[in-house]
Design an enzyme around this catalytic site. Structure first.
Site, PDB file in Angstrom:
ATOM      1  N   ASP A 223      18.159  41.736 -10.600  1.00 19.08           N
ATOM      2  CA  ASP A 223      19.089  42.500 -11.433  1.00 19.08           C
ATOM      3  C   ASP A 223      20.396  41.721 -11.607  1.00 19.08           C
ATOM      4  OD1 ASP A 223      17.285  44.893 -11.320  1.00 19.08           O
ATOM      5  OD2 ASP A 223      17.786  44.728  -9.201  1.00 19.08           O
TER       6      ASP A 223
ATOM      7  N   HIS B  28      17.601  49.447  -6.519  1.00 17.08           N
ATOM      8  CA  HIS B  28      16.852  48.635  -7.487  1.00 17.08           C
ATOM      9  C   HIS B  28      16.008  49.599  -8.334  1.00 17.08           C
ATOM     10  CE1 HIS B  28      14.381  45.628  -9.345  1.00 17.08           C
ATOM     11  NE2 HIS B  28      13.290  46.181  -8.859  1.00 17.08           N
TER      12      HIS B  28
HETATM   13  P1  NDP Z   1       3.272  42.562  -8.650  1.00  8.96           P
HETATM   14  O1  NDP Z   1       3.086  41.296  -7.918  1.00  8.96           O
HETATM   15  O2  NDP Z   1       3.597  42.518 -10.099  1.00  8.96           O
HETATM   16  O3  NDP Z   1       4.410  43.459  -7.959  1.00  8.96           O
HETATM   17  C1  NDP Z   1       4.435  43.644  -6.560  1.00  8.96           C
HETATM   18  C2  NDP Z   1       5.502  44.618  -6.176  1.00  8.96           C
HETATM   19  O4  NDP Z   1       6.786  44.110  -6.499  1.00  8.96           O
HETATM   20  C3  NDP Z   1       5.397  45.970  -6.876  1.00  8.96           C
HETATM   21  O5  NDP Z   1       5.695  46.974  -5.914  1.00  8.96           O
HETATM   22  C4  NDP Z   1       6.469  45.889  -7.910  1.00  8.96           C
HETATM   23  O6  NDP Z   1       6.972  47.157  -8.232  1.00  8.96           O
HETATM   24  C5  NDP Z   1       7.503  45.131  -7.151  1.00  8.96           C
HETATM   25  N1  NDP Z   1       8.620  44.630  -7.924  1.00  8.96           N
HETATM   26  C6  NDP Z   1       9.903  44.652  -7.515  1.00  8.96           C
HETATM   27  N2  NDP Z   1      10.695  44.156  -8.411  1.00  8.96           N
HETATM   28  C7  NDP Z   1       9.949  43.825  -9.444  1.00  8.96           C
HETATM   29  C8  NDP Z   1      10.245  43.284 -10.694  1.00  8.96           C
HETATM   30  N3  NDP Z   1      11.458  43.018 -11.060  1.00  8.96           N
HETATM   31  N4  NDP Z   1       9.239  43.051 -11.532  1.00  8.96           N
HETATM   32  C9  NDP Z   1       7.999  43.344 -11.167  1.00  8.96           C
HETATM   33  N5  NDP Z   1       7.664  43.872 -10.002  1.00  8.96           N
HETATM   34  C10 NDP Z   1       8.629  44.122  -9.145  1.00  8.96           C
HETATM   35  O7  NDP Z   1       2.024  43.504  -8.437  1.00  8.96           O
HETATM   36  P2  NDP Z   1       0.488  43.163  -8.339  1.00  8.96           P
HETATM   37  O8  NDP Z   1      -0.189  44.470  -8.501  1.00  8.96           O
HETATM   38  O9  NDP Z   1       0.116  42.012  -9.189  1.00  8.96           O
HETATM   39  O10 NDP Z   1       0.337  42.663  -6.846  1.00  8.96           O
HETATM   40  C11 NDP Z   1       0.527  43.488  -5.758  1.00  8.96           C
HETATM   41  C12 NDP Z   1      -0.262  42.954  -4.582  1.00  8.96           C
HETATM   42  O11 NDP Z   1      -0.057  43.831  -3.488  1.00  8.96           O
HETATM   43  C13 NDP Z   1      -1.749  42.892  -4.874  1.00  8.96           C
HETATM   44  O12 NDP Z   1      -2.224  41.614  -4.521  1.00  8.96           O
HETATM   45  C14 NDP Z   1      -2.323  43.996  -4.003  1.00  8.96           C
HETATM   46  O13 NDP Z   1      -3.594  43.683  -3.496  1.00  8.96           O
HETATM   47  C15 NDP Z   1      -1.309  44.096  -2.895  1.00  8.96           C
HETATM   48  N6  NDP Z   1      -1.268  45.420  -2.300  1.00  8.96           N
HETATM   49  C16 NDP Z   1      -1.035  45.509  -0.977  1.00  8.96           C
HETATM   50  C17 NDP Z   1      -1.045  46.709  -0.324  1.00  8.96           C
HETATM   51  C18 NDP Z   1      -0.832  46.736   1.140  1.00  8.96           C
HETATM   52  O14 NDP Z   1      -0.167  45.857   1.644  1.00  8.96           O
HETATM   53  N7  NDP Z   1      -1.357  47.697   1.847  1.00  8.96           N
HETATM   54  C19 NDP Z   1      -1.313  47.969  -1.044  1.00  8.96           C
HETATM   55  C20 NDP Z   1      -1.501  47.800  -2.444  1.00  8.96           C
HETATM   56  C21 NDP Z   1      -1.469  46.550  -3.055  1.00  8.96           C
HETATM   57  P3  NDP Z   1       6.441  48.017  -9.476  1.00  8.96           P
HETATM   58  O15 NDP Z   1       5.102  48.562  -9.060  1.00  8.96           O
HETATM   59  O16 NDP Z   1       7.478  49.078  -9.616  1.00  8.96           O
HETATM   60  O17 NDP Z   1       6.363  47.075 -10.644  1.00  8.96           O
END
Ligand code: NDP
Length: 331
Positions: free
Chosen positions: A159, A187
């Site tokens: 941000d 955020h």
């Molecule tokens: P991303 O890599 O795009 O995002 C990951 C996280 O970062 C989300 O919570 C997202 O929030 C957050 N975020 C914070 N700031 C930003 C920003 N400025 N722009 C975008 N995202 C931001 O998500 P993916 O789905 O591609 O990847 C997530 C990974 O997490 C996957 O590999 C999945 O398997 C894993 N995962 C792990 C879990 C666990 O540890 N138990 C549970 C579920 C998933 P927002 O959703 O608001 O965009």
């Protein structure tokens, strides 16, 4: 040669993770002379993709990369890490209630807190990226009581950088000449991007942004909403959320924390409030901070006008509500 630093990335098979791990392996986070060992964690459904990322890291032959751990086991992932970047989290899916998303993330951050507390290196620094980032960081802090609160932070640097970018575009000046914007609070769309102390480098010294922009209406309205809504604008354009900018800002956050902010400059970090600026103590709130020798301190004494006060209080209010919601998920 320096000893390698172990850096954990959770959710490493996701989009931000995919952009982030090569930056870390190239030295963008910790410096061009700092070898690293990457620890990558993801959940079992993502294990194959995670292994693919590991293969690509090997194929990229990064000179600084001294090892890669790719695992679905939180204990293995957390063992010995010096830096932890928490990107993994449960996304809000269509039709889901806020409370359901919160509840999923509370349980993730509670268990990862325990794994970090028991297995990370002493003095491990933690950065939470996954949303709701401030509250996930707060839960992590609550459930890792032996990790000092000052070692647990959340990302508002994206941000902050977006605010710098908007000023740079508006004034047509290099972004590197703009400094000292502030992101206050959560955020989320209630964050308050504040330019009242921001300056731009000019041939005759640093000048206040307000003096140069000469348009308070734009600064008080459109600028603020553009920064607050930028994430949504990226999703609309890309059909995916921001990833390269999130990854780059995560590197900026850790780099400045570990390697110091330049003299006379501050950055925004979500940190545990001590009551500075009358922000309720006990919230994870984004403040202006300066870093030295691996420690951040909140920049004190900036005058706050009434317009700012209202916006700072509104975002604090939202964080208090999130905190209550998170605690209600625990019981
Ligand atoms: P991303 O890599 O795009 O995002 C990951 C996280 O970062 C989300 O919570 C997202 O929030 C957050 N975020 C914070 N700031 C930003 C920003 N400025 N722009 C975008 N995202 C931001 O998500 P993916 O789905 O591609 O990847 C997530 C990974 O997490 C996957 O590999 C999945 O398997 C894993 N995962 C792990 C879990 C666990 O540890 N138990 C549970 C579920 C998933 P927002 O959703 O608001 O965009």
């Amino acid at each position: 040669a320096k000893d390698p630093v172990r850096v954990l990335v959770t959710g490493a098979a996701g989009q931000i993770g995919y952009a982030l791990v090569p930056m870390i392996a190239r030295g963008i986070m910790l410096g061009a002379d700092q070898p690293v060992i990457l620890h990558m964690l993801d959940i079992p459904p993502a294990a194959e993709a995670l292994n693919g990322v590991k293969m690509e890291l090997v194929d990229a032959a990064f000179p600084l990369l001294k090892g890669v751990v790719a695992t679905t086991d939180a204990v293995e992932a957390c063992t010995g890490v010096n830096i932890a970047v928490m990107v993994g989290g449960f996304p809000r899916k269509e039709g889901m209630e806020r409370k359901d998303v919160m509840s999923k993330n509370v349980s993730i951050y509670k268990s990862q807190a325990a794994a970090l507390e028991q297995h990370a290196a002493p003095n491990c620094k933690v950065l939470v990226v996954a949303n709701p980032a401030n509250t996930n960081a707060l839960i992590l802090k609550e459930f890792a009581p032996s990790i000092p609160a000052k070692n647990i932070t959340c990302l508002t640097r994206l941000d902050h950088n977006r605010a710098l970018g908007q000023i740079s575009e508006r004034l047509n000046v290099p972004v590197s000449d703009v400094k000292n914007v502030i992101i206050w609070g959560n955020h989320s769309s209630t964050q308050y991007p504040d330019v009242n102390h921001a300056t731009v480098k000019t041939p005759s010294g640093d000048k206040p942004v307000r003096e140069l922009v000469k348009d308070d209406a734009w600064l008080n309205e459109e600028f603020i909403t553009t920064v607050q809504q930028r994430g949504a604008a990226i999703i609309k354009a890309r059909k995916l959320s921001s990833a390269l900018s999130a990854a780059s800002s995560a590197c900026d956050h850790i780099r400045d924390w570990v390697l110091d902010t330049p003299e006379g400059t501050w950055v925004s970090m979500g940190v545990y409030s001590d009551g500075s600026y009358n922000v309720p103590a006990g919230l994870m709130y984004s403040f202006p901070v300066a870093c030295k020798k691996g420690e951040w301190t909140i920049v004190q004494g900036l005058p706050i006008d009434e317009f700012s006060r209202k916006k700072m209080d509104a975002t604090a209010e939202e964080l208090s509500e999130e905190k209550s919601l998170a605690y209600s998920c625990l019981s």
